[in-house]
Design a protein around this motif. Sequence first.
Motif, PDB file in Angstrom:
ATOM      1  N   GLN A   1       0.719  -1.018  -0.368  1.00 15.64           N
ATOM      2  CA  GLN A   1       0.200  -0.055  -0.141  1.00 15.64           C
ATOM      3  C   GLN A   1       0.838   1.456  -0.481  1.00 15.64           C
ATOM      4  N   TRP A   2       1.969   0.989   0.912  1.00 16.71           N
ATOM      5  CA  TRP A   2       2.817   2.605   0.323  1.00 16.71           C
ATOM      6  C   TRP A   2       4.048   2.429  -0.272  1.00 16.71           C
ATOM      7  N   ILE A   3       3.499   1.423  -1.437  1.00 18.89           N
ATOM      8  CA  ILE A   3       4.683   2.008  -2.850  1.00 18.89           C
ATOM      9  C   ILE A   3       3.748   1.917  -3.394  1.00 18.89           C
ATOM     10  N   CYS A   4       2.530   1.456  -3.018  1.00 20.74           N
ATOM     11  CA  CYS A   4       1.299   1.807  -4.876  1.00 20.74           C
ATOM     12  C   CYS A   4       0.821   3.971  -4.081  1.00 20.74           C
ATOM     13  N   ASP A   5       0.583   4.344  -2.696  1.00 25.57           N
ATOM     14  CA  ASP A   5       0.762   5.229  -2.182  1.00 25.57           C
ATOM     15  C   ASP A   5       1.744   6.343  -3.146  1.00 25.57           C
ATOM     16  N   VAL A   6       3.059   5.863  -3.128  1.00 30.59           N
ATOM     17  CA  VAL A   6       4.265   6.501  -3.077  1.00 30.59           C
ATOM     18  C   VAL A   6       4.301   6.401  -4.955  1.00 30.59           C
ATOM     19  N   LEU A   7       3.802   5.806  -5.507  1.00 32.36           N
ATOM     20  CA  LEU A   7       3.562   5.747  -6.820  1.00 32.36           C
ATOM     21  C   LEU A   7       2.841   6.661  -7.503  1.00 32.36           C
ATOM     22  N   LYS A   8       1.857   6.553  -6.796  1.00 34.77           N
ATOM     23  CA  LYS A   8       0.770   7.757  -7.436  1.00 34.77           C
ATOM     24  C   LYS A   8       0.777   8.949  -6.923  1.00 34.77           C
ATOM     25  N   SER A   9       2.007   8.879  -6.097  1.00 30.51           N
ATOM     26  CA  SER A   9       2.101  10.635  -5.734  1.00 30.51           C
ATOM     27  C   SER A   9       3.383  11.406  -6.947  1.00 30.51           C
ATOM     28  N   VAL A  10       4.067  10.154  -7.148  1.00 32.99           N
ATOM     29  CA  VAL A  10       4.679  10.244  -8.504  1.00 32.99           C
ATOM     30  C   VAL A  10       4.383  10.309  -9.944  1.00 32.99           C
ATOM     31  N   SER A  11       3.130  10.260 -10.001  1.00 38.50           N
ATOM     32  CA  SER A  11       3.151  10.007 -11.190  1.00 38.50           C
ATOM     33  C   SER A  11       1.784  10.844 -11.046  1.00 38.50           C
ATOM     34  N   ASP A  12       1.367  11.245  -9.685  1.00 40.41           N
ATOM     35  CA  ASP A  12       0.282  12.748  -9.854  1.00 40.41           C
ATOM     36  C   ASP A  12       1.624  14.015  -9.990  1.00 40.41           C
ATOM     37  N   TYR A  13       2.117  14.403  -9.791  1.00 39.66           N
ATOM     38  CA  TYR A  13       3.622  14.868  -9.680  1.00 39.66           C
ATOM     39  C   TYR A  13       4.004  15.110 -10.890  1.00 39.66           C
ATOM     40  N   ILE A  14       4.568  14.011 -11.335  1.00 38.76           N
ATOM     41  CA  ILE A  14       4.553  14.231 -13.211  1.00 38.76           C
ATOM     42  C   ILE A  14       3.816  14.553 -13.428  1.00 38.76           C
ATOM     43  N   THR A  15       2.535  14.801 -14.002  1.00 36.91           N
ATOM     44  CA  THR A  15       1.431  15.033 -14.691  1.00 36.91           C
ATOM     45  C   THR A  15       1.323  16.200 -14.473  1.00 36.91           C
ATOM     46  N   GLU A  16       1.155  16.616 -13.447  1.00 39.19           N
ATOM     47  CA  GLU A  16       1.063  17.714 -12.824  1.00 39.19           C
ATOM     48  C   GLU A  16       2.066  19.562 -12.752  1.00 39.19           C
ATOM     49  N   ASN A  17       3.487  18.405 -13.507  1.00 35.71           N
ATOM     50  CA  ASN A  17       4.361  19.383 -13.871  1.00 35.71           C
ATOM     51  C   ASN A  17       5.255  18.709 -15.186  1.00 35.71           C
ATOM     52  N   LEU A  18       4.186  19.511 -15.966  1.00 33.51           N
ATOM     53  CA  LEU A  18       4.523  18.153 -17.387  1.00 33.51           C
ATOM     54  C   LEU A  18       5.953  19.396 -18.041  1.00 33.51           C
ATOM     55  N   ASN A  19       5.392  21.202 -17.258  1.00 28.77           N
ATOM     56  CA  ASN A  19       6.186  21.884 -18.194  1.00 28.77           C
ATOM     57  C   ASN A  19       6.951  21.752 -18.498  1.00 28.77           C
ATOM     58  N   GLY A  20       7.405  20.953 -17.487  1.00 35.17           N
ATOM     59  CA  GLY A  20       9.658  21.459 -17.042  1.00 35.17           C
ATOM     60  C   GLY A  20       9.872  19.950 -17.431  1.00 35.17           C
ATOM     61  N   LYS A  21      11.276  19.974 -17.322  1.00 34.49           N
ATOM     62  CA  LYS A  21      12.134  18.793 -17.440  1.00 34.49           C
ATOM     63  C   LYS A  21      12.349  18.797 -15.837  1.00 34.49           C
ATOM     64  N   ILE A  22      12.033  17.636 -15.786  1.00 33.41           N
ATOM     65  CA  ILE A  22      11.691  16.624 -14.611  1.00 33.41           C
ATOM     66  C   ILE A  22      12.572  15.530 -14.506  1.00 33.41           C
ATOM     67  N   THR A  23      13.718  14.897 -13.552  1.00 28.27           N
ATOM     68  CA  THR A  23      14.438  13.808 -13.759  1.00 28.27           C
ATOM     69  C   THR A  23      14.527  13.337 -12.793  1.00 28.27           C
ATOM     70  N   VAL A  24      14.982  11.438 -12.642  1.00 29.05           N
ATOM     71  CA  VAL A  24      14.601  10.345 -12.021  1.00 29.05           C
ATOM     72  C   VAL A  24      15.149  11.401 -10.448  1.00 29.05           C
ATOM     73  N   LYS A  25      16.230  11.994 -10.776  1.00 29.99           N
ATOM     74  CA  LYS A  25      17.288  12.706  -9.400  1.00 29.99           C
ATOM     75  C   LYS A  25      15.738  13.314  -8.484  1.00 29.99           C
ATOM     76  N   GLN A  26      15.316  13.950  -8.947  1.00 32.30           N
ATOM     77  CA  GLN A  26      14.318  15.316  -8.631  1.00 32.30           C
ATOM     78  C   GLN A  26      14.105  14.090  -7.954  1.00 32.30           C
ATOM     79  N   LEU A  27      12.645  13.587  -8.247  1.00 30.72           N
ATOM     80  CA  LEU A  27      11.916  12.752  -7.897  1.00 30.72           C
ATOM     81  C   LEU A  27      12.240  11.958  -6.773  1.00 30.72           C
ATOM     82  N   THR A  28      13.918  11.435  -6.665  1.00 28.91           N
ATOM     83  CA  THR A  28      14.071  10.607  -5.666  1.00 28.91           C
ATOM     84  C   THR A  28      14.666  11.537  -4.894  1.00 28.91           C
ATOM     85  N   LEU A  29      14.943  12.861  -4.833  1.00 32.46           N
ATOM     86  CA  LEU A  29      14.593  13.248  -3.809  1.00 32.46           C
ATOM     87  C   LEU A  29      13.394  14.361  -3.141  1.00 32.46           C
TER      88      LEU A  29
END
Length: 121
Positions: free
Chosen positions: A9-37
Motif C-alpha cells: 500500500q505504501w509503495i502504491c501511494d508513493v508511486l501514485k504521488s510520483v505519477s501525480d507530480y509528473i502529470t502536474e509538472n509537465l511543463n518543465g524538465k523532470i529528472t529521476v534524481k528530482q523525484l527520488t529526492l
Amino acid sequence: MFHLFYIWQWICDVLKSVSDYITENLNGKITVKQLTLAFGVSDPYLQNAFRSVYGMPVISFIRSQKMQSAAQVLIHTTRTIDEIAEEFGYENESKFSAAFKKIMGDSPGIYRKEHAKIKII
C-alpha cells in the motif's frame, strides 16, 4: 502477510504521488534524481517499483505524459510547434519533434493536420 499489505500500500501511494507530480509538472524538465529526492526513495527502488506498477521506466512515463498532453495542445490550439515545445520544456522545436514522433508516431505538424479539432489557416 498483513505487514506485506501495508508495504505494498505504501509503495502504491508513493508511486501514485510520483505519477501525480509528473502529470502536474509537465511543463518543465523532470529528472529521476528530482523525484527520488522529492519522495525520499532510492533511484533503483523508484525505477523497479515504477516499472512493476506502470510497465515502463519512469523516464518513458514522463515522455509519454508530456507528448500526450502536447498532442492535446496541438489539436485544440493554433499555437506554434515551437511555442508548444517550449511549454513542455524542450529547448528547441527539433528535439521536441523527434520526441513527439517517437511517442505519437507522427511529427507534430502531421499529427495536428490529421487530428485538429479547429481549422488552422
